[in-house]
Enzyme design. Structure first.
Site, mmCIF file in Angstrom:
data_model
loop_
_atom_site.group_PDB
_atom_site.id
_atom_site.type_symbol
_atom_site.label_atom_id
_atom_site.label_comp_id
_atom_site.label_asym_id
_atom_site.label_seq_id
_atom_site.Cartn_x
_atom_site.Cartn_y
_atom_site.Cartn_z
ATOM 1 N N ASP A 126 -7.524 -44.120 -17.313
ATOM 2 C CA ASP A 126 -6.340 -44.760 -17.912
ATOM 3 C C ASP A 126 -5.377 -45.235 -16.830
ATOM 4 O O ASP A 126 -4.770 -46.303 -16.957
ATOM 5 C CB ASP A 126 -5.611 -43.766 -18.833
ATOM 6 C CG ASP A 126 -6.237 -43.722 -20.221
ATOM 7 O OD1 ASP A 126 -7.041 -44.618 -20.541
ATOM 8 O OD2 ASP A 126 -5.923 -42.785 -20.969
ATOM 9 N N ARG B 208 -18.565 -39.101 -23.777
ATOM 10 C CA ARG B 208 -18.558 -37.693 -24.141
ATOM 11 C C ARG B 208 -18.790 -37.552 -25.646
ATOM 12 O O ARG B 208 -18.049 -38.117 -26.448
ATOM 13 C CB ARG B 208 -17.196 -37.089 -23.781
ATOM 14 C CG ARG B 208 -17.207 -35.572 -23.791
ATOM 15 C CD ARG B 208 -15.822 -35.029 -23.941
ATOM 16 N NE ARG B 208 -15.064 -35.087 -22.701
ATOM 17 C CZ ARG B 208 -14.513 -34.031 -22.133
ATOM 18 N NH1 ARG B 208 -14.667 -32.841 -22.655
ATOM 19 N NH2 ARG B 208 -13.807 -34.155 -21.059
ATOM 20 N N ASP C 262 -5.275 -38.709 -16.397
ATOM 21 C CA ASP C 262 -6.502 -39.423 -16.748
ATOM 22 C C ASP C 262 -6.727 -40.561 -15.763
ATOM 23 O O ASP C 262 -6.018 -41.579 -15.793
ATOM 24 C CB ASP C 262 -6.400 -39.958 -18.180
ATOM 25 C CG ASP C 262 -7.742 -40.496 -18.667
ATOM 26 O OD1 ASP C 262 -8.322 -41.370 -17.978
ATOM 27 O OD2 ASP C 262 -8.219 -40.024 -19.711
ATOM 28 N N THR D 144 -20.400 -32.088 -29.260
ATOM 29 C CA THR D 144 -20.896 -31.129 -28.266
ATOM 30 C C THR D 144 -20.017 -31.110 -27.015
ATOM 31 O O THR D 144 -20.109 -30.196 -26.200
ATOM 32 C CB THR D 144 -22.323 -31.501 -27.810
ATOM 33 O OG1 THR D 144 -22.246 -32.775 -27.150
ATOM 34 C CG2 THR D 144 -23.283 -31.576 -28.974
HETATM 35 N N1 URA Z 1 -11.012 -36.791 -16.022
HETATM 36 C C1 URA Z 1 -9.790 -37.268 -15.683
HETATM 37 O O1 URA Z 1 -9.555 -38.468 -15.714
HETATM 38 N N2 URA Z 1 -8.840 -36.388 -15.325
HETATM 39 C C2 URA Z 1 -9.042 -35.057 -15.275
HETATM 40 O O2 URA Z 1 -8.125 -34.318 -14.906
HETATM 41 C C3 URA Z 1 -10.328 -34.573 -15.615
HETATM 42 C C4 URA Z 1 -11.293 -35.462 -16.010
#
Ligand code: URA
Length: 209
Positions: free
Chosen positions: A203, A104, A200, A108
């Site tokens: 993670d 990402r 996440d 932007t």
């Molecule tokens: N990516 C993730 O890992 N979790 C989210 O809630 C959104 C995008």
């Protein structure tokens, strides 16, 4: 417009609740992501075409069924998509795996492709793009675009948790792509996470935090 299907099989729903819990550790999280991906594959492939094949059992000749049609390539979006690959492969061991890497852009906030590697015969295959979270839809659309740019015409998307915003974005940009999810959640939060979601996914799969 592409179909959006929530695969609300009780086993899928039960396992999804386990990985939503914040106290679920990486070991269990990773294993269950794979299990859900396998169960989703079972549902997604429900309509695969079959053809007759003559075989011989120890008892004699018979005509039975085997899979016909296009072979599958699983296309995980790095990094979290990798968590779904083994689950799909357990159901379809002959599938090949292509990989799309996105990061990402901090300014932007848009995803940028940095890695792309797929089997040589990918244009003759159906591609199942996998990523646990469909949030804004930006990465999914870019991965789909990356495949289309290389001539792939038959693409499906499988995610664990979808935000309504992400579903809309993929349906708008890629109306030929059917989307499968284990759940459609309430909304996308301003920080880009899905609510209630599961946090996440990358993670939690890889134990990095
Ligand atoms: N990516 C993730 O890992 N979790 C989210 O809630 C959104 C995008």
């Amino acid at each position: 417009m592409g179909k959006f299907t929530v695969l609300n099989h009780p086993l899928i729903q039960h396992k999804l609740t386990i990985i939503r819990r914040k106290e679920t550790g990486s070991n269990e999280f990773r294993r269950i992501v794979g299990e859900i991906a396998g169960l989703m594959t079972y549902e997604i492939t429900r309509d695969l075409p079959l053809q007759d094949v003559e075989i011989e059992t120890p008892m004699g000749k018979t005509v039975q069924k085997e899979l016909a049609g296009k072979k599958l390539t699983i296309v995980p979006i790095l990094r979290a998509g990798m968590g779904m690959v083994n689950g799909v492969l357990e159901m379809i061991p002959s599938a090949k795996v292509g990989v799309v890497g996105m990061y990402r852009d901090e300014e932007t906030l848009k995803p940028v492709e940095y890695f792309f590697k797929v089997p040589k015969d990918v244009t003759e295959r159906e591609c199942l793009v996998v990523d646990p979270m469909l949030a804004t839809g930006g990465s999914a659309n870019l991965a789909i675009e990356a495949l289309k740019k290389r001539g792939v015409t038959d693409i499906k998307l499988a995610v664990l948790v979808a935000a309504p915003e992400g579903v809309k974005a993929v349906q708008a940009e890629n109306p030929d792509v059917d989307i499968y999810a284990a759940a459609l959640d309430d909304k996308l939060l301003p920080n880009g996470y899905i609510f209630p979601g599961l946090g996440d996914a990358g993670d939690r799969i890889f134990g990095t935090k």
